[in-house]
Write an enzyme that holds these catalytic residues in place. Sequence first.
Site, PDB file in Angstrom:
ATOM      1  N   GLU A 171      86.877   1.121 129.008  1.00 33.70           N
ATOM      2  CA  GLU A 171      85.546   0.612 128.703  1.00 33.70           C
ATOM      3  C   GLU A 171      85.432  -0.879 129.002  1.00 33.70           C
ATOM      4  OE1 GLU A 171      84.703   1.931 124.681  1.00 33.70           O
ATOM      5  OE2 GLU A 171      84.479   4.016 125.376  1.00 33.70           O
ATOM      6  N   GLU A 194      88.316  10.985 133.611  1.00 34.18           N
ATOM      7  CA  GLU A 194      88.368  11.864 134.789  1.00 34.18           C
ATOM      8  C   GLU A 194      88.267  11.058 136.076  1.00 34.18           C
ATOM      9  OE1 GLU A 194      86.544  12.177 132.063  1.00 34.18           O
ATOM     10  OE2 GLU A 194      85.792  14.211 131.785  1.00 34.18           O
ATOM     11  N   CYS A 221      81.031  12.539 136.130  1.00 37.18           N
ATOM     12  CA  CYS A 221      82.371  13.056 136.436  1.00 37.18           C
ATOM     13  C   CYS A 221      82.299  14.422 137.109  1.00 37.18           C
ATOM     14  CB  CYS A 221      83.224  13.118 135.174  1.00 37.18           C
ATOM     15  SG  CYS A 221      83.681  11.465 134.601  1.00 37.18           S
TER      16      CYS A 221
HETATM   17  N1  THU Z   1      84.366   9.865 128.266  1.00 40.15           N
HETATM   18  C1  THU Z   1      85.356  10.259 129.126  1.00 40.15           C
HETATM   19  O1  THU Z   1      86.255   9.483 129.474  1.00 40.15           O
HETATM   20  N2  THU Z   1      85.328  11.530 129.573  1.00 40.15           N
HETATM   21  C2  THU Z   1      84.444  12.479 129.167  1.00 40.15           C
HETATM   22  O2  THU Z   1      84.517  13.616 129.618  1.00 40.15           O
HETATM   23  C3  THU Z   1      83.417  12.151 128.183  1.00 40.15           C
HETATM   24  C4  THU Z   1      83.274  10.704 127.865  1.00 40.15           C
HETATM   25  C5  THU Z   1      84.423   8.492 127.742  1.00 40.15           C
HETATM   26  C6  THU Z   1      83.370   7.549 128.250  1.00 40.15           C
HETATM   27  C7  THU Z   1      83.316   6.527 127.116  1.00 40.15           C
HETATM   28  O3  THU Z   1      84.371   5.584 127.307  1.00 40.15           O
HETATM   29  C8  THU Z   1      83.639   7.347 125.885  1.00 40.15           C
HETATM   30  O4  THU Z   1      84.272   8.539 126.334  1.00 40.15           O
HETATM   31  C9  THU Z   1      82.429   7.703 125.054  1.00 40.15           C
HETATM   32  O5  THU Z   1      81.434   8.267 125.842  1.00 40.15           O
END
Ligand code: THU
Length: 163
Positions: free
Chosen positions: A64, A75, A115
């Site tokens: 993030e 992903e 993704c």
């Molecule tokens: N996130 C992922 O990394 N993969 C997913 O399939 C769903 C969401 C992350 C994005 C963000 O950093 C956090 O989860 C909350 O949305």
Amino acid sequence: MTRNSYYFDYEVYTEIGELTEADAWLLTKARDVTKNAYAPYSNFHVGAAARLFTGDILTGTNQENASYPVGLCAERVLLASISSLYPNARVDTIALSYNSKLVESDHPITPCGICRQSLQEYEDRVKQPIRLILGGMEGKIIIIPKSAMLLPLSFSSGDMSRP
Ligand code: THU
């Protein structure tokens, strides 16, 4: 007028003990790497683990940023690593898990829309469907045979070129 419909089959398991040894190992890897996520804003730690057809294993986690839209999902971090380290490698399976202080990690999550688009592009590029194993740190697991199944009526490279 014609009416079309879209459906797909996927597998549902009650818990990790029902998976094959190889699939359980990959999901455990995805669970383990959630600790490497950088998710100070959402506190939602996502781990992804890929098994290539060569047998190589790669992992990715969400990363993030204080400027929220800059953040990357696990992903896409994983797909970028695969593509950078092993260009055009065929991916057999990706496992996805998550951990959070805020919610119970007891059910599967599915890839977000961006993704799904990225997974489809990778599948198209190397002409190999990617299996998805989706599960939390415990509980129900689902297995989707091809990630493109999650993106019906999608836009892809074929829409921009003549056959
Ligand atoms: N996130 C992922 O990394 N993969 C997913 O399939 C769903 C969401 C992350 C994005 C963000 O950093 C956090 O989860 C909350 O949305």
